[in-house]
Design an enzyme around this catalytic site. Sequence first.
Site, PDB file in Angstrom:
ATOM      1  N   CYS A   1       0.800  -1.224   0.000  1.00 24.05           N
ATOM      2  CA  CYS A   1       0.000   0.000   0.000  1.00 24.05           C
ATOM      3  C   CYS A   1       0.832   1.273   0.000  1.00 24.05           C
ATOM      4  O   CYS A   1       0.289   2.370  -0.021  1.00 24.05           O
ATOM      5  CB  CYS A   1      -0.955  -0.033   1.181  1.00 24.05           C
ATOM      6  SG  CYS A   1      -1.893  -1.565   1.175  1.00 24.05           S
TER       7      CYS A   1
ATOM      8  N   HIS B   1      -2.463   7.954   6.696  1.00 21.50           N
ATOM      9  CA  HIS B   1      -2.736   6.701   6.003  1.00 21.50           C
ATOM     10  C   HIS B   1      -4.152   6.253   6.406  1.00 21.50           C
ATOM     11  O   HIS B   1      -4.944   5.876   5.564  1.00 21.50           O
ATOM     12  CB  HIS B   1      -1.676   5.668   6.369  1.00 21.50           C
ATOM     13  CG  HIS B   1      -1.806   4.380   5.621  1.00 21.50           C
ATOM     14  ND1 HIS B   1      -1.821   4.331   4.246  1.00 21.50           N
ATOM     15  CD2 HIS B   1      -1.937   3.095   6.043  1.00 21.50           C
ATOM     16  CE1 HIS B   1      -1.957   3.065   3.854  1.00 21.50           C
ATOM     17  NE2 HIS B   1      -2.036   2.306   4.919  1.00 21.50           N
TER      18      HIS B   1
ATOM     19  N   HIS C   1      -9.647   2.383   0.485  1.00 22.24           N
ATOM     20  CA  HIS C   1      -8.206   2.167   0.443  1.00 22.24           C
ATOM     21  C   HIS C   1      -7.867   1.646  -0.954  1.00 22.24           C
ATOM     22  O   HIS C   1      -8.188   0.508  -1.284  1.00 22.24           O
ATOM     23  CB  HIS C   1      -7.797   1.180   1.528  1.00 22.24           C
ATOM     24  CG  HIS C   1      -6.305   1.055   1.686  1.00 22.24           C
ATOM     25  ND1 HIS C   1      -5.414   1.745   0.880  1.00 22.24           N
ATOM     26  CD2 HIS C   1      -5.553   0.335   2.546  1.00 22.24           C
ATOM     27  CE1 HIS C   1      -4.184   1.446   1.255  1.00 22.24           C
ATOM     28  NE2 HIS C   1      -4.234   0.594   2.257  1.00 22.24           N
TER      29      HIS C   1
END
Lengths: 86, 334, 402
Positions: free
Chosen positions: C162, C293, C328
């Site tokens: 990620c 994040h 996400h």
Amino acid sequence: MEELIEKLKVQIIKQLNLEDVEPDEIDPNEMLFDANGELGLDSIDALELIVLLDKEYGIKIKNQDEGKKIFHSLNTMAEYILQHQN
Amino acid sequence: MKKNIYINGLSNISPQETFYQPMGATIAPPQGAFFTCQEPNYKEFIQKKLLRRMSRIVRMGLATAHKALDDANNPSLDAIISGTAWGCVKDTEKFLETIIENKEAYLTPTAFVQSTHNTVAGQIALLHHNNCYNMSYVQGNVSFESALIDAMLLFYDNKANNILVNGIDEQTEKLGILLERLECAKAGVRVMGEGAACFILSDQPTPNTYAKVAGVNMLYRPKDKTAVQQSIQHTLQEANIPLEAIDVVLTGNKTLAIEKELFPTADYSQYKTLCGEYPTSTAFAMAVGAQVLKGDLPTKTALGIHKKAPKHILIYNNHQDINHSIILLSKVSA
Amino acid sequence: MAKRIFITGIGIISAIGKNTSETLSNIKSASSGVGEIQYLQTVHKGKLPLCEVKYDNQQLCALANIDPQTRITRTSLLGIIAAQEAWRSAGSPVLGDGRTGVFSGNTVGGMDKTEHFYADFMEDEQAGDVQTMLTHECAESTERIADSLGATGMVSTISTACSSSANTIMLGARMIKHGLLDRAIVGGVDALTKFTVNGFNVLQILDEAYSQPFDENRRGLNLGEGAGFIVLEAEGIAKEAHILGELVGYANSNDAYHQTASSPDGTGAFLAMKGALDVAQIEPSQIDYVNVHGTGTPNNDLSEGIAMQRLFGKNMPKFSSTKAFTGHTLGASGGVEAVLSVLALQHKIIYPNLRFETPIEALGGTMIPETELLENQELNYILSNSFGFGGNTSSLVFKAYQ
């Protein structure tokens, strides 16, 4: 119960790919997730065990914290299965 | 800004016997359209309880990291950079197959977790408790070159003294079937391979130094042959090495037009006859090339190099005229 | 003195819009992209919400100006659309001179096509359209993006879960800084696949409801898809009129704690943020906004929060997670959030952290993200975090152009 524990041993060895571990070597009272223990399982193994319970016994565990108690040892796992299996 | 970059340690798992000792006189042939790695006993390097969930590529990546570090006398690492095009194929297949077979139920988290392309670099960091710079390149046939260029930038920025760089790719049975269907793998025509080569690069030489990485370049869809040749010449110029100083060309190609025009008197070795075709095969070439520059005779013989004491080796690989890679190695005393 | 690195173009496609203007207007009207599954064929339809890009592949082909008969993955389509927008907004600079790099972050490549092929392949090893496998590798989408732009400089792909596209932005900046490139199109892309949805699901980190990043009662993340690219240009190359902001800081480190979980003390996150501030040569107090994040998983938000407390102490800057809008987007998230950071600088706004209700107790109950859109903000420096599996942690610092 004992029969179930023996079955669980084999299933766990297969699910977790515990190479070189024989069913007899796992003590039903031994802590499965003790970092310094024989098996030294970790959180990813816990998820594998959740999959095992779902696949083999139709028991769904949604909460990982709950999983920690259930997977304390083979004994606690077997007890939980007996209580929750229909 | 420019700096000398030294190869101070290396390790190489390949289809040849390259892990425990330099390549010997006996050369292993491919099996049909495939080369498979000769693997070490992983238990020497990785704890049993960790080994159980690692696929071959992770094992190969960790074993070569361990050995290369040992070879370089275990310096502390400032960066870990991986190059892998195919990534963790086995675990990807495993997870994908269970999704399809079990209709998205009863999946195994381990396979998913280990399927990501950064698994090897992440595991090296984890096992060596290393919080430093950590990167994984997945750019097809220049994945390893991308990793090398990143390492060079870190040295130029004075951000590192020692960097681990590897090039790793694994074959699987299923991948083999696909490669045959795509006619990438064909016995006698093109042998597909695999391998893991790991290097400890440093800005300072040590008594164990193999060679200098004098230049790295990669090209994407160059206009024509001339553009490639100019780029090779440019790489040499930057390192102050004249064309005629190149003693050996380790080439990944079948037809050698581009390189032969530039280096008519060099020795040529088509290294893929030893490791097969795979995206990070230039890492294998860099490992054996570095060993030759350190004076390793059996490796030199295995590669069919006749020049007595090569000082400069060029590694050149052209993948379908899309990705070209150029790596220049020089002997340290040169 | 090293060259300054300017951002001259931005492009984005996600669940909240197919370009920057749609994205901005959806954020301003607080409309999140999360919803019931419409496009992905999966058994989780109706059970797990996702942040899908609201177009099927045929519609994406039209948006990308590509013949729908072409063998192309959803990943490539999303990437081409966002990268083209970024390039146009930079004034369509010349790309064929070999001095422009294209770097893309990506985690599962053409898996959206592979998983269809593989079902046939498992039935019969000689069945299915095997050419599909040529679009499987992560690098394939990057090359398609480069080809669609006609770029012939260095092309590379990073896959660090990620944090992938945050790392491409960092690579572009370093290449330019050393004069190896004049310009780079950097960011990343990921399309939703059964592979990733099931992977995150079996790890039990997906929220069956709409995610609540940084909330005490957060349950997990909502997966999304999309692409975000920015154009970096060297000082002296960038045209004044196109400069949107400056990239001044970047750092990458590794948590080295666990394959999928973040450390309890947020080591990796702390090192990345601290490292990025050091490169930017600024103090923590100079950061005006943190685009966290903030995935919404119990583990990430706690660990990231602890790291932020270590770095900022009592002077916590304004912060929010935009993942409540976009989901996400995995390998794309660093690129998507870089675009959002530049938009924030440009429009002097701070984004709301949708659905936040209760502060996390374990963080002292004081870490409260912004919950409303803030306008007319004096924004000078924005910190953007991207963390991933394998312990990969990266942070970027963007600066308003002066």
